[in-house]
Design an enzyme around this catalytic site. Structure first.
Site, PDB file in Angstrom:
ATOM      1  N   LYS A 179      32.846  45.528  45.273  1.00 46.30           N
ATOM      2  CA  LYS A 179      33.584  45.453  44.010  1.00 46.30           C
ATOM      3  C   LYS A 179      34.794  46.381  44.031  1.00 46.30           C
ATOM      4  O   LYS A 179      34.695  47.533  44.431  1.00 46.30           O
ATOM      5  CB  LYS A 179      32.652  45.812  42.839  1.00 46.30           C
ATOM      6  CG  LYS A 179      33.308  45.593  41.478  1.00 46.30           C
ATOM      7  CD  LYS A 179      32.293  45.542  40.359  1.00 46.30           C
ATOM      8  CE  LYS A 179      32.955  45.416  39.004  1.00 46.30           C
ATOM      9  NZ  LYS A 179      33.838  44.237  38.883  1.00 46.30           N
ATOM     10  N   HIS A 211      26.712  47.760  40.786  1.00 43.53           N
ATOM     11  CA  HIS A 211      27.246  46.554  41.429  1.00 43.53           C
ATOM     12  C   HIS A 211      27.182  46.671  42.953  1.00 43.53           C
ATOM     13  O   HIS A 211      27.087  47.770  43.503  1.00 43.53           O
ATOM     14  CB  HIS A 211      28.696  46.315  41.004  1.00 43.53           C
ATOM     15  CG  HIS A 211      28.816  45.707  39.637  1.00 43.53           C
ATOM     16  ND1 HIS A 211      28.787  46.459  38.486  1.00 43.53           N
ATOM     17  CD2 HIS A 211      28.965  44.412  39.238  1.00 43.53           C
ATOM     18  CE1 HIS A 211      28.909  45.658  37.441  1.00 43.53           C
ATOM     19  NE2 HIS A 211      29.019  44.414  37.864  1.00 43.53           N
TER      20      HIS A 211
HETATM   21  N1  NAI Z   1      33.355  37.381  34.450  1.00 42.42           N
HETATM   22  C1  NAI Z   1      32.242  37.354  35.184  1.00 42.42           C
HETATM   23  O1  NAI Z   1      31.154  36.975  34.720  1.00 42.42           O
HETATM   24  C2  NAI Z   1      32.313  37.791  36.604  1.00 42.42           C
HETATM   25  C3  NAI Z   1      33.467  38.290  37.088  1.00 42.42           C
HETATM   26  N2  NAI Z   1      33.570  38.685  38.364  1.00 42.42           N
HETATM   27  C4  NAI Z   1      34.891  39.115  38.787  1.00 42.42           C
HETATM   28  O2  NAI Z   1      35.481  38.044  39.498  1.00 42.42           O
HETATM   29  C5  NAI Z   1      36.377  38.563  40.481  1.00 42.42           C
HETATM   30  C6  NAI Z   1      36.018  37.981  41.835  1.00 42.42           C
HETATM   31  O3  NAI Z   1      34.765  38.461  42.210  1.00 42.42           O
HETATM   32  P1  NAI Z   1      34.100  38.059  43.625  1.00 42.42           P
HETATM   33  O4  NAI Z   1      34.047  36.591  43.750  1.00 42.42           O
HETATM   34  O5  NAI Z   1      32.877  38.863  43.732  1.00 42.42           O
HETATM   35  O6  NAI Z   1      35.191  38.630  44.631  1.00 42.42           O
HETATM   36  P2  NAI Z   1      35.530  38.147  46.129  1.00 42.42           P
HETATM   37  O7  NAI Z   1      36.260  39.263  46.772  1.00 42.42           O
HETATM   38  O8  NAI Z   1      34.299  37.618  46.782  1.00 42.42           O
HETATM   39  O9  NAI Z   1      36.526  36.919  45.904  1.00 42.42           O
HETATM   40  C7  NAI Z   1      37.856  37.035  45.507  1.00 42.42           C
HETATM   41  C8  NAI Z   1      38.628  35.918  46.167  1.00 42.42           C
HETATM   42  O10 NAI Z   1      39.948  35.898  45.637  1.00 42.42           O
HETATM   43  C9  NAI Z   1      40.831  35.590  46.683  1.00 42.42           C
HETATM   44  N3  NAI Z   1      42.169  36.048  46.311  1.00 42.42           N
HETATM   45  C10 NAI Z   1      42.656  37.313  46.338  1.00 42.42           C
HETATM   46  N4  NAI Z   1      43.935  37.318  45.923  1.00 42.42           N
HETATM   47  C11 NAI Z   1      44.248  36.036  45.632  1.00 42.42           C
HETATM   48  C12 NAI Z   1      45.426  35.403  45.164  1.00 42.42           C
HETATM   49  N5  NAI Z   1      46.546  36.102  44.928  1.00 42.42           N
HETATM   50  N6  NAI Z   1      45.397  34.073  44.969  1.00 42.42           N
HETATM   51  C13 NAI Z   1      44.285  33.357  45.206  1.00 42.42           C
HETATM   52  N7  NAI Z   1      43.133  33.896  45.663  1.00 42.42           N
HETATM   53  C14 NAI Z   1      43.116  35.228  45.862  1.00 42.42           C
HETATM   54  C15 NAI Z   1      40.277  36.293  47.918  1.00 42.42           C
HETATM   55  O11 NAI Z   1      40.717  35.647  49.079  1.00 42.42           O
HETATM   56  C16 NAI Z   1      38.778  36.098  47.698  1.00 42.42           C
HETATM   57  O12 NAI Z   1      38.333  34.925  48.348  1.00 42.42           O
HETATM   58  C17 NAI Z   1      36.257  40.091  40.395  1.00 42.42           C
HETATM   59  O13 NAI Z   1      37.278  40.589  39.566  1.00 42.42           O
HETATM   60  C18 NAI Z   1      34.919  40.297  39.708  1.00 42.42           C
HETATM   61  O14 NAI Z   1      34.875  41.495  38.987  1.00 42.42           O
HETATM   62  C19 NAI Z   1      32.528  38.609  39.230  1.00 42.42           C
HETATM   63  C20 NAI Z   1      31.328  38.141  38.806  1.00 42.42           C
HETATM   64  C21 NAI Z   1      31.117  37.701  37.453  1.00 42.42           C
HETATM   65  O1  LIG Z   2      32.471  42.182  40.419  1.00 44.27           O
HETATM   66  C1  LIG Z   2      31.397  41.687  39.999  1.00 44.27           C
HETATM   67  O2  LIG Z   2      30.498  41.324  40.743  1.00 44.27           O
HETATM   68  C2  LIG Z   2      31.235  41.520  38.540  1.00 44.27           C
HETATM   69  N1  LIG Z   2      32.248  41.751  37.769  1.00 44.27           N
HETATM   70  C3  LIG Z   2      32.276  41.633  36.363  1.00 44.27           C
HETATM   71  C4  LIG Z   2      32.515  43.004  35.739  1.00 44.27           C
HETATM   72  O3  LIG Z   2      33.352  43.763  36.258  1.00 44.27           O
HETATM   73  O4  LIG Z   2      31.905  43.310  34.727  1.00 44.27           O
HETATM   74  C5  LIG Z   2      31.081  40.908  35.804  1.00 44.27           C
HETATM   75  C6  LIG Z   2      29.795  41.201  36.515  1.00 44.27           C
HETATM   76  O5  LIG Z   2      29.400  42.482  36.186  1.00 44.27           O
HETATM   77  C7  LIG Z   2      29.944  41.023  38.018  1.00 44.27           C
END
Ligand code: NAI
Ligand SMILES: O=C(O)C1=N[C@H](C(=O)O)C[C@H](O)C1
EC number: 1.17.1.8
Length: 265
Positions: free
Chosen positions: A159, A155
């Protein structure tokens, strides 16, 4: 009737994509977003969004729900915030669609019991990309025949959680079918701590974090004189968006918690 959607984490990498996805969707309405600090009155106040994005920004979930009555909360925040968000949403009769990773088993059990009691749909999806779901399904199938397996997830270096939610889910699916075994030499020793990666039921999970990466995973199976590699690459965050939209529609028809999209596709 449109599905009324709220998004937590709208300024994040995933949250911003999800905002665009919901705004473009003809069966959804973005009624509000949740941030953790005051950054403006509506999304239009933020440079990253166009002036036509007028969804109000809240910092308190209760106020958000009272003012805008969403049907669904999409959470794309971080492992520290997501558990409380999910609990609060369920308590306020809003269906959670959770992409944020990093739940403990105890938290998943508690949220599952809550959703059951409330008879409310809730989706916790460690990965929304269809290719990643297929990778996990294929890995589960392969593990029946090739029980020696190691997972390498790769990743971007922003992350927060390791191993990734996808790697954990993959290991859990494999555990369902694989005869439990300790892999490698019984007397192997790490001369540098962590060299063999994280241990999950005898399997090893290795987490790579580098700038330039998005989200990638390979599952390696070793057998006599052969190696099978199952690999998935998300090359951008658009790869997750059809899954997000699918979950928002699906959660409206559900009355319990589902952990993992492989259970509903
Ligand atoms: N399920 C999936 O397919 C995927 C899941 N993810 C997950 O999604 C999450 C976010 O990933 P990214 O967007 O890359 O992270 P990022 O760090 O770019 O965005 C997170 C956002 O959440 C905000 N935030 C933090 N605490 C908060 C709160 N208490 N209330 C409201 N907003 C808050 C931050 O200000 C930030 O803008 C991670 O846990 C990641 O692992 C990421 C990609 C795909
Ligand atoms: O943090 C990410 O970027 C992602 N988080 C998810 C995970 O923890 O598996 C999904 C994807 O891999 C991207």
């Amino acid at each position: 009737m449109s599905i009324r959607v709220a998004i937590a984490g709208p300024r994040g990498k995933m949250g911003a994509e999800a905002v665009h996805t919901v705004m473009k969707h003809d069966k959804m309405e973005l009624v509000a977003v949740l941030d953790y600090k005051e950054v403006g009155k509506t999304l239009a106040d933020l440079e990253m969004f166009p002036a036509s994005y007028t969804a109000p920004i809240f910092t308190d979930m209760h106020e958000l729900v009272e003012a805008t009555a969403p049907d669904v909360l999409v959470d794309l925040t971080n492992p520290h915030a997501v558990y409380n968000h999910t609990k609060e949403a369920l308590n306020l009769n809003v269906r959670p669609v959770i992409g944020t990773t990093g739940f403990t088993d105890a938290q998943l059990d508690e949220l599952s019991a809550m959703a059951k009691e409330k008879e409310l749909g809730c989706i916790i999806a460690p990965n929304f990309a269809i290719g990643a779901i297929l990778m996990m399904k294929f890995a589960k199938e392969a593990a029946k025949y090739l029980p020696d397996v190691e997972i390498i997830e790769m990743h971007h270096d922003q992350k927060l959680d390791a191993p990734s939610g996808t790697a954990v889910k993959t290991a859990q699916l494999i555990q369902e079918v694989r005869t439990s075994k300790i892999q490698g030499h019984p007397e192997e020793k790490e001369t540098i701590e962590g060299a063999r990666g994280a241990e999950f039921d005898g399997m090893r999970i290795h987490s790579v974090r580098l700038p330039g990466l998005v989200a990638h995973q390979q599952v390696l199976f070793g057998g006599d004189g052969q190696l099978l590699t199952i690999r998935h690459d998300s090359l951008n965050r658009n790869s997750f968006m059809s899954g997000v939209a699918f979950c928002v529609e699906e959660v409206m028809k559900m009355d319990q918690l589902v952990y993992g999209l492989e259970n509903i596709i």
